[in-house]
Design a protein around this motif. Structure first.
Motif, short mmCIF file in Angstrom:
data_model
loop_
_atom_site.label_atom_id
_atom_site.label_comp_id
_atom_site.label_asym_id
_atom_site.label_seq_id
_atom_site.Cartn_x
_atom_site.Cartn_y
_atom_site.Cartn_z
N ALA A 328 -58.63 -55.45 -15.87
CA ALA A 328 -57.42 -54.74 -16.29
C ALA A 328 -57.59 -53.24 -16.16
N ASN A 329 -58.80 -52.74 -16.43
CA ASN A 329 -59.07 -51.30 -16.31
C ASN A 329 -58.97 -50.80 -14.88
N ARG A 330 -59.05 -51.72 -13.91
CA ARG A 330 -58.98 -51.34 -12.49
C ARG A 330 -57.72 -51.91 -11.82
N ASP A 331 -56.73 -52.25 -12.60
CA ASP A 331 -55.51 -52.87 -12.04
C ASP A 331 -54.62 -51.80 -11.43
N GLU A 332 -54.37 -51.93 -10.14
CA GLU A 332 -53.53 -50.98 -9.42
C GLU A 332 -52.11 -50.93 -9.96
N ARG A 333 -51.68 -52.01 -10.59
CA ARG A 333 -50.33 -52.07 -11.14
C ARG A 333 -50.18 -51.18 -12.37
N GLN A 334 -51.29 -50.83 -12.98
CA GLN A 334 -51.27 -49.98 -14.17
C GLN A 334 -51.81 -48.59 -13.89
N TYR A 335 -52.81 -48.49 -13.02
CA TYR A 335 -53.48 -47.21 -12.75
C TYR A 335 -53.50 -46.95 -11.24
N PRO A 336 -52.77 -45.99 -10.74
CA PRO A 336 -52.84 -45.66 -9.31
C PRO A 336 -54.26 -45.26 -8.91
N ASP A 337 -54.68 -45.69 -7.74
CA ASP A 337 -56.04 -45.40 -7.26
C ASP A 337 -57.08 -45.69 -8.34
N PRO A 338 -57.14 -46.91 -8.84
CA PRO A 338 -57.97 -47.20 -10.02
C PRO A 338 -59.46 -47.08 -9.79
N ASP A 339 -59.91 -47.16 -8.53
CA ASP A 339 -61.34 -47.06 -8.26
C ASP A 339 -61.81 -45.61 -8.12
N GLU A 340 -60.88 -44.68 -8.28
CA GLU A 340 -61.23 -43.26 -8.28
C GLU A 340 -61.35 -42.76 -9.72
N PHE A 341 -62.39 -41.98 -9.97
CA PHE A 341 -62.55 -41.34 -11.27
C PHE A 341 -61.79 -40.02 -11.27
N GLN A 342 -60.81 -39.89 -12.14
CA GLN A 342 -59.98 -38.68 -12.24
C GLN A 342 -59.99 -38.22 -13.69
N TRP A 343 -60.68 -37.15 -13.98
CA TRP A 343 -60.94 -36.77 -15.36
C TRP A 343 -59.67 -36.53 -16.17
N ASP A 344 -58.60 -36.09 -15.52
CA ASP A 344 -57.37 -35.77 -16.24
C ASP A 344 -56.28 -36.83 -16.00
N ARG A 345 -56.66 -38.04 -15.68
CA ARG A 345 -55.69 -39.10 -15.45
C ARG A 345 -54.88 -39.35 -16.73
N PRO A 346 -53.56 -39.38 -16.64
CA PRO A 346 -52.76 -39.72 -17.82
C PRO A 346 -52.86 -41.23 -18.09
N ILE A 347 -53.32 -41.59 -19.27
CA ILE A 347 -53.51 -42.99 -19.62
C ILE A 347 -52.61 -43.31 -20.82
N LYS A 348 -51.56 -44.07 -20.55
CA LYS A 348 -50.61 -44.40 -21.60
C LYS A 348 -51.00 -45.66 -22.37
N ARG A 349 -51.63 -46.60 -21.67
CA ARG A 349 -52.06 -47.84 -22.31
C ARG A 349 -53.47 -48.18 -21.85
N SER A 350 -54.24 -48.77 -22.74
CA SER A 350 -55.61 -49.14 -22.40
C SER A 350 -55.96 -50.47 -23.05
N LEU A 351 -56.78 -51.25 -22.37
CA LEU A 351 -57.30 -52.50 -22.91
C LEU A 351 -58.81 -52.47 -23.09
N ALA A 352 -59.41 -51.30 -22.93
CA ALA A 352 -60.87 -51.21 -22.98
C ALA A 352 -61.43 -51.67 -24.32
N PHE A 353 -60.65 -51.49 -25.40
CA PHE A 353 -61.09 -51.90 -26.73
C PHE A 353 -60.36 -53.16 -27.20
N GLY A 354 -59.73 -53.87 -26.26
CA GLY A 354 -59.00 -55.06 -26.63
C GLY A 354 -57.59 -54.74 -27.11
#
Length: 409
Positions: A328-354
């Motif tokens: 889910a953290n690498r889903d293109e449908r949620q995060y454009p270019d998900p395999d790129e590390f972008q320090w200032d990426r706007p993140i509205k939703r996250s599942l990293a902590f469940g």
């Protein structure tokens, strides 16, 4: 990230190739098999962000964790023929395997220590511990960024939270990291690792029970005060067992996020310079991308208690799902270019902590620890170089993080 040939595609979370690098498998799952059945374990793997987001939000008893949130292959090898009942109350196992009311009641007793206001009181202490650790490390010139820096600091915090002597922090860290390792085909066996954890937790409970006075151990005190639905209280082993989530989760995740995140910044000098420009503000933004990109937890399991249909497949009572949070953290449908590390990426939703009932209880503390550890590193360390060849990822179906990241300062 390597590629996986689609015509020959198969996925098993315990497969050696998957454990070595799950990311290419996640991409194929998301694109072609968002509800993938693994017959050997009678489970479905969910890989897309939106599906996992919706499933974990269910609170109607459709899915429970009766077989554990991280069942080993020995558990999954047994196929259920219907709903799995809750385990017996005595001796009480880890509370996460229960649904309401036991799970909710114990979590409610532990939660006050992790609310934002309580966590904010830890900021100065974490900064002090981080700087004490840097004082010891920086003169060495070379050390392990994962364990020697963040690992020891967060283990010290866990020790203080649970009443474990702080000089046991390095031992606690080593025990937790060892417990997440696994041989291919078997998965992480938390039950086998539990004695190594309880050797620290049971004495902490016993000391607290003997003190019988006020203090700063609300988490342990809550377990000593808890009464089961039948009116009985918890013995020392049962009370210690309820602390496992904090003991394990509070120790192993943050160090891997911090070390890996600093490595990604070092690979991108322009991003590192941007974050260094104003760490008081930039690190909190960079932290969210570090969590998305570097969080090591791969998946958590649930067992169906009611039928559930998704993408044309029905999960029957007794079957399992695994929610692939790292996919889910690498889903293109949620995060454009998900395999790129972008320090200032706007993140509205996250599942990293469940999400939902089992959302990480230490979420606010973890985010604070990441922030402080990165800020103090950037403040104290003007130049650093990651020794890539020495970095290691040890086999685990669960914590696919960098166990060792050598750094030269």
């Amino acid at each position: 990230m390597t590629s996986v040939a689609a015509p020959e595609f198969s996925y098993d979370p315990f497969d050696p190739a998957v454990m070595a690098d799950p990311l290419p498998y996640y991409r194929v799952l998301r694109d072609q098999h968002p509800m993938y059945y693994v017959p050997q374990w009678d489970l479905y793997a969910l890989s897309r962000f939106e599906d996992i987001w919706d499933v974990l939000a269910l609170s109607d008893g459709t899915f429970v964790a009766s077989e554990g949130t991280l069942p080993a292959a020995t558990v999954l090898a047994h196929h259920n023929d219907g709903p799995v009942p809750d385990p017996p109350l005595h001796p009480l196992p880890f509370h996460a395997v229960f649904d309401k009311p036991i799970y909710d009641d114990i979590r409610r007793l532990q939660a006050p220590a992790f609310r934002p206001r309580s966590v904010a009181d830890w900021e100065d202490r974490i900064r002090t511990l981080a700087n004490q650790r840097l004082d010891e490390l920086l003169g060495q010139g070379q050390f392990d960024l994962t364990c020697d820096y963040g690992g020891v600091v967060v283990a010290q915090v866990v020790c203080e939270l649970l009443g474990i002597p702080i000089d046991c922090a390095a031992e606690v860290l080593a025990a937790v990291n060892a417990g997440s390792l696994a041989q291919a085909g078997s998965g992480v066996d938390t039950a086998a690792a539990r004695p190594n954890y309880l050797q620290y937790l049971i004495p902490a409970v016993q000391r607290r029970r003997a003190e019988q006075g006020p203090g700063d151990l609300p988490i342990v005190d809550g377990m000593l005060a808890y009464r089961l639905p039948d009116g009985t209280d918890l013995d020392d082993i049962e009370a210690a067992t309820q602390l496992l989530c904090i003991f394990i989760g509070g120790t192993e995740t943050v160090p891997k996020i911090v070390a890996h995140g600093l490595w990604e910044l070092a690979r991108r000098p322009d991003q590192l310079a941007a974050v260094r420009a104003n760490p008081d503000d930039t690190v909190q933004l960079a932290r969210e991308e570090m969590i998305r990109y570097c969080a090591p937890a791969q998946w958590f399991a649930r067992t169906a208690r009611k039928p559930f249909t998704l993408h044309g497949a029905t999960v029957e009572p007794g079957q399992r799902i695994i929610t692939l949070l790292a996919s889910a953290n690498r889903d293109e449908r949620q995060y454009p270019d998900p395999d790129e590390f972008q320090w200032d990426r706007p993140i509205k939703r996250s599942l990293a902590f469940g999400r939902g009932q089992h959302f990480c209880i230490g979420y606010h503390l973890a985010r604070l620890e990441v922030t402080v550890l990165v800020q103090e590193w950037l403040r104290r360390v003007p130049n650093y170089r990651i020794l890539d060849d020495g970095a290691t990822r040890l086999p685990s179906s669960f914590q696919w993080g960098w166990n060792t990241i050598p750094v030269e300062v």
